[in-house]
Design a protein around this motif. Structure first.
Motif, short mmCIF file in Angstrom:
data_model
loop_
_atom_site.label_atom_id
_atom_site.label_comp_id
_atom_site.label_asym_id
_atom_site.label_seq_id
_atom_site.Cartn_x
_atom_site.Cartn_y
_atom_site.Cartn_z
N PHE A 179 0.83 -1.20 0.00
CA PHE A 179 0.00 0.00 0.00
C PHE A 179 0.87 1.26 0.00
O PHE A 179 0.69 2.19 -0.80
N ILE A 180 1.87 1.25 0.88
CA ILE A 180 2.79 2.40 0.98
C ILE A 180 3.56 2.55 -0.33
O ILE A 180 3.77 3.67 -0.84
N ASP A 181 3.95 1.43 -0.92
CA ASP A 181 4.70 1.48 -2.17
C ASP A 181 3.84 2.07 -3.29
O ASP A 181 4.31 2.88 -4.09
N TYR A 182 2.55 1.69 -3.35
CA TYR A 182 1.66 2.24 -4.38
C TYR A 182 1.51 3.76 -4.20
O TYR A 182 1.51 4.52 -5.18
N ILE A 183 1.40 4.20 -2.96
CA ILE A 183 1.26 5.65 -2.71
C ILE A 183 2.54 6.37 -3.17
O ILE A 183 2.48 7.40 -3.87
N ALA A 184 3.70 5.80 -2.81
CA ALA A 184 4.98 6.42 -3.20
C ALA A 184 5.13 6.44 -4.72
O ALA A 184 5.59 7.44 -5.30
N ARG A 190 3.92 11.73 -10.24
CA ARG A 190 3.41 13.10 -10.38
C ARG A 190 4.43 14.16 -10.01
O ARG A 190 4.09 15.30 -9.72
N GLY A 191 5.73 13.75 -9.93
CA GLY A 191 6.78 14.77 -9.83
C GLY A 191 7.60 14.82 -8.56
O GLY A 191 8.51 15.63 -8.46
N LEU A 192 7.29 13.98 -7.53
CA LEU A 192 8.16 13.99 -6.34
C LEU A 192 9.38 13.11 -6.60
O LEU A 192 9.26 12.08 -7.26
N GLU A 193 10.54 13.49 -6.04
CA GLU A 193 11.71 12.62 -6.15
C GLU A 193 11.37 11.30 -5.46
O GLU A 193 10.68 11.28 -4.45
N ARG A 194 11.94 10.20 -6.00
CA ARG A 194 11.65 8.86 -5.48
C ARG A 194 11.84 8.74 -3.97
O ARG A 194 10.96 8.26 -3.26
N ASP A 195 13.01 9.24 -3.46
CA ASP A 195 13.31 9.08 -2.03
C ASP A 195 12.32 9.88 -1.17
O ASP A 195 11.86 9.40 -0.14
N LEU A 196 12.02 11.10 -1.64
CA LEU A 196 11.10 11.93 -0.86
C LEU A 196 9.70 11.30 -0.87
O LEU A 196 9.02 11.27 0.17
N ALA A 197 9.30 10.78 -2.03
CA ALA A 197 7.98 10.14 -2.13
C ALA A 197 7.89 8.98 -1.13
O ALA A 197 6.91 8.85 -0.39
N ALA A 198 8.94 8.15 -1.10
CA ALA A 198 8.94 6.99 -0.20
C ALA A 198 8.94 7.46 1.26
O ALA A 198 8.18 6.94 2.09
N THR A 199 9.78 8.46 1.57
CA THR A 199 9.86 8.93 2.96
C THR A 199 8.53 9.51 3.43
O THR A 199 8.06 9.22 4.54
N LEU A 200 7.89 10.32 2.58
CA LEU A 200 6.59 10.91 2.98
C LEU A 200 5.56 9.81 3.21
O LEU A 200 4.79 9.86 4.17
N ALA A 201 5.55 8.82 2.32
CA ALA A 201 4.56 7.75 2.44
C ALA A 201 4.82 6.93 3.71
O ALA A 201 3.89 6.64 4.48
#
Ligand SMILES: NC(=O)c1ccc[n+]([C@@H]2O[C@H](COP(=O)([O-])OP(=O)(O)OC[C@H]3O[C@@H](n4cnc5c(N)ncnc54)[C@H](OP(=O)(O)O)[C@@H]3O)[C@@H](O)[C@H]2O)c1
Length: 266
Positions: A179-184, A190-201
């Motif tokens: 679930f977290i991976d799908y959100i990231a 949609r434009g977030l850097e991969r690491d930031l997307a994963a960290t936020l999720a």
């Protein structure tokens, strides 16, 4: 009193490290053995626990035996090994192996315990469910709770509840990771850097689950607190509702329960 591990892989390592860190047992009270011997040797070297020369050697020396090999290895237990486990407490973490099949492999054990742990056990944040073959003594119940306490929290259930427990807490980590991976992934797309997307999720997941665990409010109330009429969360939840996600989860749980039931009959 010696506690012995047959199988010294990921799960055995998590339990042993938890037991030592929490000072429930000391290295000289623990023994291990494995199939090729490689993982047992590594665990013994890493933690200082004893190394048995064979499964039978371990069964003869340990009063509590933890079965931490793959479920199919239960069928390789010999008559001599069964006899050597006379009066032991046998604790099994083998997925899908019933109390009946464990009892058949270890008919002389003083009691048999079936456990369903989960992978957050590796960091002491697991949740385990367990059931005894027969009503345990207070000492044996305490022993099992201490051992599983090294992995996180534990709860006693009926064996008939093990399939649903498997779906909820055994498989559950995979659902949350996915679930977290799908959100990231959606955020990255949609434009977030991969690491930031994963960290936020991940941090949103952590914070939300901790809030839910510490709050007296029902999950549905916590949902309402995030939603404002016709706002952004409303749009997101409406889209999920349109996909009938409660039914998707319900159907997936049913598939897990059915597969767990099938495997326990194999
Ligand atoms: N990992 C989890 O979070 C988790 C969750 C729920 C349930 N479980 C259950 O826990 C059990 C162990 O899983 P795991 O992830 O720790 O597996 P693993 O890391 O693959 O370890 C398996 C262990 O079994 C040993 N082994 C292989 N053949 C054996 C034999 N004939 N006799 C004795 N030991 C033998 C291996 O030894 P060598 O490699 O040295 O040969 C190794 O130490 C499984 O039954 C699984 O269903 C695990």
């Amino acid at each position: 009193m010696i506690t012995g591990f047959i199988g010294a892989g990921n799960l055995a390592r998590a339990i042993v490290i938890g037991l030592l860190d929490k000072r429930v047992l000391s290295p000289n009270e623990l023994l291990c053995v494995s199939g090729s011997g490689a993982t047992a040797q590594a665990l013994s070297q890493e933690t200082g626990i004893g190394l048995a020369s064979s499964r039978i050697d371990l069964l003869e020396r340990a009063q509590t035996v933890v079965l931490a090999f793959k479920p199919q290895h239960l069928d390789t237990i010999t008559k001599e090994e069964s006899a050597a486990s006379q009066n032991s407490l046998v604790i099994s973490v083998l997925a899908g192996r019933t109390l009946e099949s464990l009892q058949a492999a270890f008919p002389n054990a003083r009691n048999v315990v079936r456990v369903m742990p989960n992978t957050p056990s590796r960091i002491g944040k697991g949740v385990s469910a367990f059931c005894f073959q027969k009503t345990p003594s207070d000492e044996d119940r305490q022993l099992v709770e201490d051992l599983l306490g090294a992995l996180g929290t534990c709860y006693e259930v009926q064996e008939s509840q093990m399939h649903i427990v498997t779906a909820v807490s055994g498989c559950g980590p995979a659902v949350f990771f996915q679930f977290i991976d799908y959100i990231a992934q959606a955020a990255e797309k949609r434009g977030l850097e991969r690491d930031l997307a994963a960290t936020l999720a991940i941090e949103t997941g952590l914070g939300s689950l901790q809030l839910m665990a510490q709050s007296n409010q029902a999950p549905s109330q916590l949902v309402k607190e995030v939603v404002s009429p016709n706002g952004v969360t409303h749009a997101l939840l409406t889209s999920l509702g349109d996909s009938d996600w409660s039914n998707i989860i319900d159907t997936a749980m049913e598939a897990a329960v059915n597969r767990s039931t099938e495997l326990s009959k194999a």
